[in-house]
Design a protein around this motif. Sequence first.
Motif, PDB file in Angstrom:
ATOM      1  N   ALA A 142      30.109  95.463  22.310  1.00 22.99           N
ATOM      2  CA  ALA A 142      31.108  96.041  23.209  1.00 22.99           C
ATOM      3  C   ALA A 142      30.768  97.521  23.436  1.00 22.99           C
ATOM      4  O   ALA A 142      30.365  98.219  22.495  1.00 22.99           O
ATOM      5  CB  ALA A 142      32.502  95.904  22.607  1.00 22.99           C
ATOM      6  N   PHE A 143      30.920  97.976  24.685  1.00 23.14           N
ATOM      7  CA  PHE A 143      30.576  99.370  24.974  1.00 23.14           C
ATOM      8  C   PHE A 143      31.572  99.967  25.965  1.00 23.14           C
ATOM      9  O   PHE A 143      32.225  99.256  26.746  1.00 23.14           O
ATOM     10  CB  PHE A 143      29.158  99.461  25.547  1.00 23.14           C
ATOM     11  CG  PHE A 143      28.990  98.750  26.865  1.00 23.14           C
ATOM     12  CD1 PHE A 143      29.201  99.427  28.063  1.00 23.14           C
ATOM     13  CD2 PHE A 143      28.613  97.420  26.912  1.00 23.14           C
ATOM     14  CE1 PHE A 143      29.053  98.784  29.280  1.00 23.14           C
ATOM     15  CE2 PHE A 143      28.476  96.761  28.123  1.00 23.14           C
ATOM     16  CZ  PHE A 143      28.691  97.444  29.309  1.00 23.14           C
ATOM     17  N   GLU A 144      31.654 101.278  25.922  1.00 18.35           N
ATOM     18  CA  GLU A 144      32.453 102.053  26.879  1.00 18.35           C
ATOM     19  C   GLU A 144      31.617 103.252  27.308  1.00 18.35           C
ATOM     20  O   GLU A 144      30.984 103.903  26.473  1.00 18.35           O
ATOM     21  CB  GLU A 144      33.762 102.515  26.247  1.00 18.35           C
ATOM     22  CG  GLU A 144      34.706 101.389  25.879  1.00 18.35           C
ATOM     23  CD  GLU A 144      35.991 101.900  25.249  1.00 18.35           C
ATOM     24  OE1 GLU A 144      36.242 103.129  25.312  1.00 18.35           O
ATOM     25  OE2 GLU A 144      36.738 101.080  24.685  1.00 18.35           O
ATOM     26  N   LYS A 145      31.644 103.560  28.609  1.00 23.25           N
ATOM     27  CA  LYS A 145      30.878 104.682  29.144  1.00 23.25           C
ATOM     28  C   LYS A 145      31.815 105.715  29.766  1.00 23.25           C
ATOM     29  O   LYS A 145      32.908 105.391  30.229  1.00 23.25           O
ATOM     30  CB  LYS A 145      29.881 104.191  30.196  1.00 23.25           C
ATOM     31  CG  LYS A 145      28.764 103.317  29.648  1.00 23.25           C
ATOM     32  CD  LYS A 145      27.757 102.982  30.739  1.00 23.25           C
ATOM     33  CE  LYS A 145      26.598 102.183  30.179  1.00 23.25           C
ATOM     34  NZ  LYS A 145      25.576 101.891  31.211  1.00 23.25           N
ATOM     35  N   ASN A 146      31.337 106.976  29.780  1.00 21.46           N
ATOM     36  CA  ASN A 146      32.120 108.039  30.422  1.00 21.46           C
ATOM     37  C   ASN A 146      31.807 108.072  31.916  1.00 21.46           C
ATOM     38  O   ASN A 146      31.035 107.232  32.420  1.00 21.46           O
ATOM     39  CB  ASN A 146      31.851 109.388  29.765  1.00 21.46           C
ATOM     40  CG  ASN A 146      30.376 109.777  29.821  1.00 21.46           C
ATOM     41  OD1 ASN A 146      29.627 109.320  30.686  1.00 21.46           O
ATOM     42  ND2 ASN A 146      29.958 110.634  28.903  1.00 21.46           N
ATOM     43  N   HIS A 147      32.377 109.053  32.601  1.00 13.51           N
ATOM     44  CA  HIS A 147      32.207 109.135  34.050  1.00 13.51           C
ATOM     45  C   HIS A 147      30.775 109.435  34.454  1.00 13.51           C
ATOM     46  O   HIS A 147      30.370 109.223  35.602  1.00 13.51           O
ATOM     47  CB  HIS A 147      33.145 110.201  34.640  1.00 13.51           C
ATOM     48  CG  HIS A 147      32.829 111.592  34.171  1.00 13.51           C
ATOM     49  ND1 HIS A 147      33.229 112.070  32.929  1.00 13.51           N
ATOM     50  CD2 HIS A 147      32.136 112.602  34.782  1.00 13.51           C
ATOM     51  CE1 HIS A 147      32.798 113.324  32.790  1.00 13.51           C
ATOM     52  NE2 HIS A 147      32.138 113.669  33.895  1.00 13.51           N
ATOM     53  N   GLU A 148      29.980 109.934  33.494  1.00 15.06           N
ATOM     54  CA  GLU A 148      28.570 110.221  33.783  1.00 15.06           C
ATOM     55  C   GLU A 148      27.675 109.011  33.509  1.00 15.06           C
ATOM     56  O   GLU A 148      26.458 109.069  33.723  1.00 15.06           O
ATOM     57  CB  GLU A 148      28.097 111.403  32.928  1.00 15.06           C
ATOM     58  CG  GLU A 148      28.810 112.710  33.271  1.00 15.06           C
ATOM     59  CD  GLU A 148      28.347 113.835  32.371  1.00 15.06           C
ATOM     60  OE1 GLU A 148      27.593 113.542  31.416  1.00 15.06           O
ATOM     61  OE2 GLU A 148      28.724 114.997  32.630  1.00 15.06           O
ATOM     62  N   GLY A 149      28.288 107.913  33.022  1.00 14.20           N
ATOM     63  CA  GLY A 149      27.508 106.711  32.748  1.00 14.20           C
ATOM     64  C   GLY A 149      26.864 106.694  31.385  1.00 14.20           C
ATOM     65  O   GLY A 149      26.029 105.828  31.105  1.00 14.20           O
ATOM     66  N   LYS A 150      27.240 107.656  30.526  1.00 11.51           N
ATOM     67  CA  LYS A 150      26.690 107.692  29.173  1.00 11.51           C
ATOM     68  C   LYS A 150      27.626 106.961  28.211  1.00 11.51           C
ATOM     69  O   LYS A 150      28.854 106.990  28.358  1.00 11.51           O
ATOM     70  CB  LYS A 150      26.489 109.133  28.720  1.00 11.51           C
ATOM     71  CG  LYS A 150      25.438 109.888  29.528  1.00 11.51           C
ATOM     72  CD  LYS A 150      25.247 111.299  28.987  1.00 11.51           C
ATOM     73  CE  LYS A 150      24.186 112.046  29.774  1.00 11.51           C
ATOM     74  NZ  LYS A 150      23.991 113.435  29.263  1.00 11.51           N
ATOM     75  N   ILE A 151      27.047 106.321  27.236  1.00  9.14           N
ATOM     76  CA  ILE A 151      27.830 105.553  26.271  1.00  9.14           C
ATOM     77  C   ILE A 151      28.641 106.495  25.390  1.00  9.14           C
ATOM     78  O   ILE A 151      28.100 107.433  24.789  1.00  9.14           O
ATOM     79  CB  ILE A 151      26.910 104.668  25.404  1.00  9.14           C
ATOM     80  CG1 ILE A 151      26.269 103.564  26.261  1.00  9.14           C
ATOM     81  CG2 ILE A 151      27.696 104.044  24.256  1.00  9.14           C
ATOM     82  CD1 ILE A 151      25.300 102.677  25.520  1.00  9.14           C
ATOM     83  N   GLU A 152      29.936 106.224  25.310  1.00  7.27           N
ATOM     84  CA  GLU A 152      30.814 106.985  24.426  1.00  7.27           C
ATOM     85  C   GLU A 152      31.127 106.186  23.154  1.00  7.27           C
ATOM     86  O   GLU A 152      31.223 106.754  22.073  1.00  7.27           O
ATOM     87  CB  GLU A 152      32.123 107.335  25.152  1.00  7.27           C
ATOM     88  CG  GLU A 152      31.976 108.434  26.178  1.00  7.27           C
ATOM     89  CD  GLU A 152      33.320 108.901  26.696  1.00  7.27           C
ATOM     90  OE1 GLU A 152      34.297 108.119  26.592  1.00  7.27           O
ATOM     91  OE2 GLU A 152      33.402 110.030  27.201  1.00  7.27           O
TER      92      GLU A 152
END
Length: 421
Positions: A142-152
Amino acid sequence: MELRGADVLIPLAGLFAIVVVGLLIHYFIKRKVQSVARDGQDLISLVAELAHLAPWQYHQATDLFEFDDAFYAFYATNTAEEGAFLTPPEYVRRFVHPDDFALVEAEMNKILATAEKSGINVFDHRIVRRDGEIRHIVARVAFEKNHEGKIEKCYGVNQDITERKLMEAALQNSRDSLALAAELAKLGPWQYHPDKGLFEFGEEFYAIFGTTLAAEGRFKAREEYIRDFVHPEDRGIFDSPDIHKNYIHQIIRRDGEVRIVSVQGNIIRDDAGNIIHWYGATQDVTEHKQAEAALSRQTEQIRLIAYTDDLTGLSTRTHMSEWFGDEMKKARDGTATGCALFIDIDDLKTVNDTLGHTYGDAIIREAASRIKRLFSQQDFVGRFGGDEFLVIVPGNSDRQAIALIADALIEELRQEIEALG
């Protein structure tokens, strides 16, 4: 009003008691909450163990995976041996099967390349435990990315599915074996869906008809099956109310070849007599039927040889014995009457001794022909042996009629015989 020390002491004591009780209640509530939390954590750990689950998380800032002993138990090791943190390349090098390096890298690159802000990626791969055993796992990431498309955030769970893979392989082997057996036996299973009014066919079934599932479709109505495959001479079979029973009919394959199939079915009905399940198998029995026909012809030829006299074409003594035995049984039961005539040609030995057996055989053949002409198809005429004949006339037991038959027979045989050597 004057306030004395004793008057103050009593309220303070009551207040102190209330505080103490409150602290005790808080303590017990806290212990209960801790106990429930601990039980819940124990339950989660137990479920994870039973389900072969190993959770983990990835720290983007340090580019490290974080693992615990529950995770490492999958790999027959622990945090003391491996450490709680590993870089992705280090994890792959230590535990991923070499043949699956590229697969794991490709799946992780999918997560990095996707434009989705969050999601779950699932993929299977093999691992190599510290004891050398190769296991299969499914990783859910499972992953979540910020508005810049980087994994948070990135975390997941690995599940050991080795036993499932083994069962799937065993099941596939079993299916392959059954398919091979069906192919060798020319057997095609099928089933009927009453709610749809359709038959369901598979590859094994269509192989019998020289076609495929892709070409025909999985489902066919009864009329469609009859139109596509049943030989016109046998389509009337399907009008019978007993069509649900086992039957044999001819088919026309897609290549035009005519074959013979045997249909075996089983029906399950409800209390009202309605069909709720109908299933069975169709088997190509062409060679079997051809062998049966050939055997029948061969048996008939053998019977004709055993029952037919080579010289006269009449029945042999063996045939006569069986036929006469059957007629005698009927006579004893009172269901048949008749008469038997024994015929012996005089002086045939003299002909054989003076002129040779060729002339004797010619006389026997002519005598047999004359005897046969005097009787009908229902009468039995046979050569009993040498120069002896037997005639059985069923249904005739009148002495005068029999005497007339005997006189006519004697008169016929008295006529001169021209025997050519």
